[in-house]
Write an enzyme that holds these catalytic residues in place. Structure first.
Site, PDB file in Angstrom:
ATOM      1  CG  HIS A  20      -0.496  -0.110   2.552  1.00 53.98           C
ATOM      2  ND1 HIS A  20       0.620   0.917   3.198  1.00 53.98           N
ATOM      3  CD2 HIS A  20      -0.447  -0.868   3.383  1.00 53.98           C
ATOM      4  CE1 HIS A  20       0.839   0.745   4.098  1.00 53.98           C
ATOM      5  NE2 HIS A  20       0.304  -0.778   4.684  1.00 53.98           N
ATOM      6  CG  HIS A  23       4.079  -1.301   2.457  1.00 53.40           C
ATOM      7  ND1 HIS A  23       3.100  -2.009   2.196  1.00 53.40           N
ATOM      8  CD2 HIS A  23       4.701  -1.837   3.664  1.00 53.40           C
ATOM      9  CE1 HIS A  23       2.469  -2.485   3.022  1.00 53.40           C
ATOM     10  NE2 HIS A  23       3.458  -2.663   3.987  1.00 53.40           N
ATOM     11  CB  CYS A 129       1.823  -9.638  18.395  1.00 46.75           C
ATOM     12  SG  CYS A 129       1.052  -9.198  16.928  1.00 46.75           S
ATOM     13  CB  CYS A 132       4.577  -7.450  16.288  1.00 46.04           C
ATOM     14  SG  CYS A 132       3.455  -6.178  16.557  1.00 46.04           S
ATOM     15  CB  CYS A 155      -0.907  -6.939  19.237  1.00 48.34           C
ATOM     16  SG  CYS A 155       0.219  -5.866  18.693  1.00 48.34           S
ATOM     17  CG  HIS A 158      -0.599  -6.206  14.282  1.00 51.04           C
ATOM     18  ND1 HIS A 158       0.522  -6.168  14.689  1.00 51.04           N
ATOM     19  CD2 HIS A 158      -0.780  -6.212  12.799  1.00 51.04           C
ATOM     20  CE1 HIS A 158       1.441  -5.976  13.789  1.00 51.04           C
ATOM     21  NE2 HIS A 158       0.774  -5.910  12.505  1.00 51.04           N
ATOM     22  CE  LYS A 305       2.649   1.232  10.486  1.00 50.73           C
ATOM     23  NZ  LYS A 305       2.546  -0.068  10.653  1.00 50.73           N
ATOM     24  CE  LYS A 308      -3.765  -4.224   0.641  1.00 54.83           C
ATOM     25  NZ  LYS A 308      -5.019  -4.084  -0.121  1.00 54.83           N
TER      26      LYS A 308
END
Ligand code: MSP
Length: 527
Positions: A20, A23, A129, A132, A155, A158, A305, A308
């Site tokens: 996305h 990145h 996690c 991560c 987490c 996430h 943040k 995806k």
């Protein structure tokens, strides 16, 4: 003779999903820094690639009824390598952690740490996690009161449940590097940048470091531990090593000595891995630590943040299909201070495209070329005596070039662009005041017209060179249109000399220039 080594790396990306714009943001920033240094004559090497081992990839592959290697091959070929073309990345290498060259060198590194007593066998119990790929401390978790995971520990990054794991693992003696790391941060204050990330890391290390579990035996998608093949290497230990395995660690000493130490550009989310675990690993192996670790900010969507897994990801080609890759590169670097978080919006992108790229820079270029064609049959005229106003332009160009180079040195890409843009603004103002169309009317002002047009065209020459790392396509077109191809490609023009006045040869033959940033009718795609 190659110049000073400038070895720059991006993070290597997980291939569990497609890229996305978050990145792409990292890639573009790294590419601009690398292109700048390459153009400055530094011995530049830009590395990017993919992180393919670990549980996250394994689970995705299983969920898609395939093997992790087949999944990784597909994603690399169909998504991650095409990304580099979509946003025009000039990387020198692309490493995959499943490459044989990587796996071979990882084994050499591991064996050395084991032989030198930095690795031992022990028990570990903790919350893991998979998002991560990291064991978590209780502070990194929260209990969710409602939703799908009500009552479970999730987490904080996430928002997904963690797993309680108990295993016999191999451990890296990271705790013994606490003081050496603190000494490193102090003796090399620019090792971690920006200051916000540096402060966070220092206070984290000051709280004390535990040894790090570096192997897993409950699944087998990873590099086998050479002295105990029932374990695979922890995915982060494997991934961080890409930075040295790609430049010959353990296999090609001459290349390694030429490139290393490098500089790492990463998102601030993974700065800890790069500024704590990674230098500790290198110290243990007796290898030099990186020159710098720069942790940039996040692209936010709705204040969070972009990710995806939270379905907020925007694919880079949604932007480039409409605006082009140059505009993508420019926008994110100009609108967000590199090192800070920033929000993306279609409105802001469209507005900047129109006012800065199309009207500001693109229009300037078209007007100047058109006037040289109209008034001088396309041949760049000689300047006569320079007046005060012309000298102001010359000083603007020289100052901008110096300021931009200094900004790039401190990773302040936004400041570099702002400095370069003073040339665009000054030149546009200069044309308005000098009124070349009025000067063209009388023979008596013909010499002055020549000076004004030379000044603007030479200003454009400097702009093309300085903007080439950011706008490689538009500047290549401009370069050709200014008749400068005989000097070589714009991307090869020495950038640190860009501000020296008078490099555009009098008599160059300009050619018609199509709009560098054409008008866009429908701005944002409908969501
Ligand atoms: N595989 C690890 C990195 C290993 S490096 C030895 C990883 N991969 S990742 O694909 O999840 O993310 C890599 C990087 O993508 C982040 O560090 C960051 O640079 C970038 N970004 C991902 N989402 C982002 C935003 N929303 N905003 C800005 N950058 C983002 O972590």
């Amino acid at each position: 003779m190659p110049g000073e080594s400038f070895y720059l790396t991006t993070p290597i990306f997980y291939v569990n999903d497609v890229p996305h714009i978050g990145h792409a943001y990292t890639e573009v920033a790294s590419d601009i820094l690398a292109r700048w240094h390459r153009q400055a004559g530094d011995d530049t090497w830009l590395l990017t690639g993919t992180d393919e081992h670990g549980q996250k990839i394994l689970r995705t592959a299983v969920a898609n009824d395939t093997t992790p290697k087949a999944w990784a091959d597909k994603l690399v070929k169909e998504a991650w390598q095409p990304l580099l073309e979509t946003i025009n990345i000039a990387n020198d290498d692309f490493i995959r952690t499943t490459d044989e060259r990587h796996e071979k060198a990882v084994l050499i590194f591991l064996q050395k740490l084991y032989d030198d007593g930095f690795i031992y066998r022990g028990e570990y119990e903790g919350y893991y996690c998979v998002g991560c790929e990291e064991y978590k401390q209780i502070d990194d978790l929260m209990e969710t009161p409602d939703g799908d995971y009500a009552g479970q520990l999730v987490c904080k990054i996430h928002g997904r449940p963690v797993e309680l794991l108990k295993e016999t693992n191999y451990f890296f003696k990271m705790s013994q590097f606490e003081q050496p790391l603190l000494d490193l941060y102090e003796s090399q204050p620019d090792f971690i940048q920006p200051a916000s990330v540096r402060n966070e890391i220092i206070s984290f290390v000051k709280q004390g470091l535990n040894d790090l579990s570096i192997s897993r035996s409950s699944f087998d998608w990873g590099i086998q531990i050479p002295w105990d093949t029932s374990h695979v290497l922890y995915v982060w230990f494997d991934a961080l090593l890409n930075y040295i395995t790609a430049v010959g660690y353990g296999t090609d000493q001459a290349t390694f000595d030429r490139r290393w130490p490098g500089t790492h550009i990463v998102g601030k989310d993974i700065a800890r891995f790069h500024a704590v675990i990674w230098p500790a690993m290198l110290m243990a192996a007796g290898v030099a630590v990186p020159k710098h670790v720069f942790g940039h900010g996040w692209l936010l969507v709705g204040g969070e943040k972009m990710s995806k897994s939270k379905l907020t990801g925007i694919a880079p080609n949604e932007i480039t299909d409409t605006f082009g890759s140059d505009a993508f590169r420019y926008y994110f670097m100009r609108a967000i201070s590199f090192g800070q978080d920033g929000s993306f919006s279609w409105e802001d992108l469209s507005a900047r495209y129109q006012s800065e790229l199309a009207n500001g820079f693109g229009n300037l270029a078209s007007r100047v070329v058109a006037m040289v064609e109209r008034y001088y049959d396309g041949v760049v005229p000689a300047p006569a005596d320079y007046s005060e106003a012309d000298l102001v332009i010359q000083k603007t160009v020289a100052d901008a070039a110096t300021a931009a180079d200094a900004a790039i040195e401190r990773f302040a890409i936004h400041d570099a662009l702002a400095a370069i843009w003073t040339i665009v603004e000054e030149l546009n103002g200069y044309i308005t005041i000098q009124e070349p169309w009025v000067l063209s009317k009388e023979e008596a002002t013909r010499a002055r017209l020549g000076t004004v047009l030379y000044t603007t065209a030479e200003g454009l020459r400097a702009l093309a060179v300085l903007l080439s790392p950011v706008l490689p396509e538009a500047t290549a077109k401009l370069w050709e249109s200014l008749g400068l191809s005989a000097l070589g490609d714009v991307k090869d023009q020495p950038i640190r000399a860009a501000g020296e006045w008078g490099q555009l040869p009098v008599g160059s033959k300009v050619s018609p220039l199509d709009a560098l940033f054409p008008r866009i009718e429908t701005a944002a795609p409908v969501a």
